[in-house]
Scaffold this motif. Structure first.
Motif, PDB file in Angstrom:
ATOM      1  N   ALA A  64       0.827  -1.205   0.000  1.00  0.00           N
ATOM      2  CA  ALA A  64       0.000   0.000   0.000  1.00  0.00           C
ATOM      3  C   ALA A  64       0.862   1.257   0.000  1.00  0.00           C
ATOM      4  CB  ALA A  64      -0.924  -0.007   1.215  1.00  0.00           C
ATOM      5  N   ARG A  65       1.917   1.244   0.784  1.00  0.00           N
ATOM      6  CA  ARG A  65       2.787   2.430   0.876  1.00  0.00           C
ATOM      7  C   ARG A  65       3.527   2.707  -0.428  1.00  0.00           C
ATOM      8  NH1 ARG A  65       8.091   3.450   4.663  1.00  0.00           N
ATOM      9  NH2 ARG A  65       8.393   5.572   3.972  1.00  0.00           N
ATOM     10  N   TYR A  66       4.032   1.649  -1.064  1.00  0.00           N
ATOM     11  CA  TYR A  66       4.880   1.811  -2.242  1.00  0.00           C
ATOM     12  C   TYR A  66       4.141   1.561  -3.563  1.00  0.00           C
ATOM     13  CZ  TYR A  66       8.939   2.044   0.844  1.00  0.00           C
ATOM     14  OH  TYR A  66       9.849   2.414   1.798  1.00  0.00           O
ATOM     15  N   PHE A  67       2.847   1.467  -3.520  1.00  0.00           N
ATOM     16  CA  PHE A  67       2.070   1.190  -4.735  1.00  0.00           C
ATOM     17  C   PHE A  67       2.351   2.232  -5.824  1.00  0.00           C
ATOM     18  CE2 PHE A  67      -1.567   1.829  -7.491  1.00  0.00           C
ATOM     19  CZ  PHE A  67      -1.768   0.545  -7.952  1.00  0.00           C
ATOM     20  N   GLN A  68       2.574   1.744  -7.049  1.00  0.00           N
ATOM     21  CA  GLN A  68       2.771   2.619  -8.209  1.00  0.00           C
ATOM     22  C   GLN A  68       1.842   2.245  -9.356  1.00  0.00           C
ATOM     23  OE1 GLN A  68       6.898   1.585  -8.517  1.00  0.00           O
ATOM     24  NE2 GLN A  68       7.521   3.607  -7.828  1.00  0.00           N
TER      25      GLN A  68
END
Length: 193
Positions: A64-68
């Protein structure tokens, strides 16, 4: 009922959704594709259980934090921290990843080596690679995309030679003959000899 109002939020465009929801949708979409592919080759249980660890907070929060949206969030975490905690958790719990099968070598060529993977996990790895390509490439996907992606990184993979040969055979067949023929071949010739 009078006086009670139920609010159902309108579905927003994906780009307007929070990253955690877009990540969840991506995980769900990927798992659905892998499940469909596994069902086509007769791996029903593996299809249903595929990547369940992605819902574990250790993996999900990183995703969720690093979603691109165009690549695995694990790559972004790796670029940020120098390693991916989510990947270290994931690869140790999912037998369809070649990294699960890396162990100390009994030979003198290197300290670590890829162990021979059971055929059903190589087949699931194939399904995973096809689904990942479809998930991230979206409309740009072609049947040779999984092979092209594999070719970019194959020389740094620690894989048993028989596992490598089998995966390459399936990816090449997909690129040359398409899904229908490849899935039928895997089901009838590779898995059910």
């Amino acid at each position: 009922m009078k006086g009670i109002e139920i609010h159902i939020p309108a579905l927003s465009k994906p780009e307007n959704q929070p990253k955690w929801l877009r990540h969840l949708n991506t995980v769900n979409h990927h798992r659905m594709l892998v499940c469909q592919h596994c069902f086509k080759i007769g791996l029903y249980k593996q299809g249903l259980l595929h990547d369940l660890s992605k819902y574990n907070p250790v993996e999900f929060m990183v995703g969720a934090r690093y979603f691109q949206g165009f690549q695995s969030p694990n790559n972004a975490e790796r670029m940020d921290k120098g390693y991916s905690s989510a990947w270290l958790h994931h690869k140790g719990r999912n037998k369809h990843h070649l990294e699960y099968w890396i162990d100390y070598s009994l030979g003198e060529e290197s300290a670590l080596a890829g162990m021979k993977m059971p055929v059903q996990y190589v087949a699931e790895m194939f399904c995973d690679r096809v689904a990942a390509s479809k998930t991230y490439l979206k409309d740009q996907y072609t049947d040779d995309a999984p092979l092209q992606y594999y070719e970019k990184s194959k020389y740094h993979y620690l894989m048993h030679p028989e596992t490598r040969a089998l995966l390459e055979k399936m990816l090449t067949m997909l690129a040359e003959k398409g899904e229908k023929i490849t899935f039928a071949y895997i089901k009838h010739e590779i898995l059910h000899k």
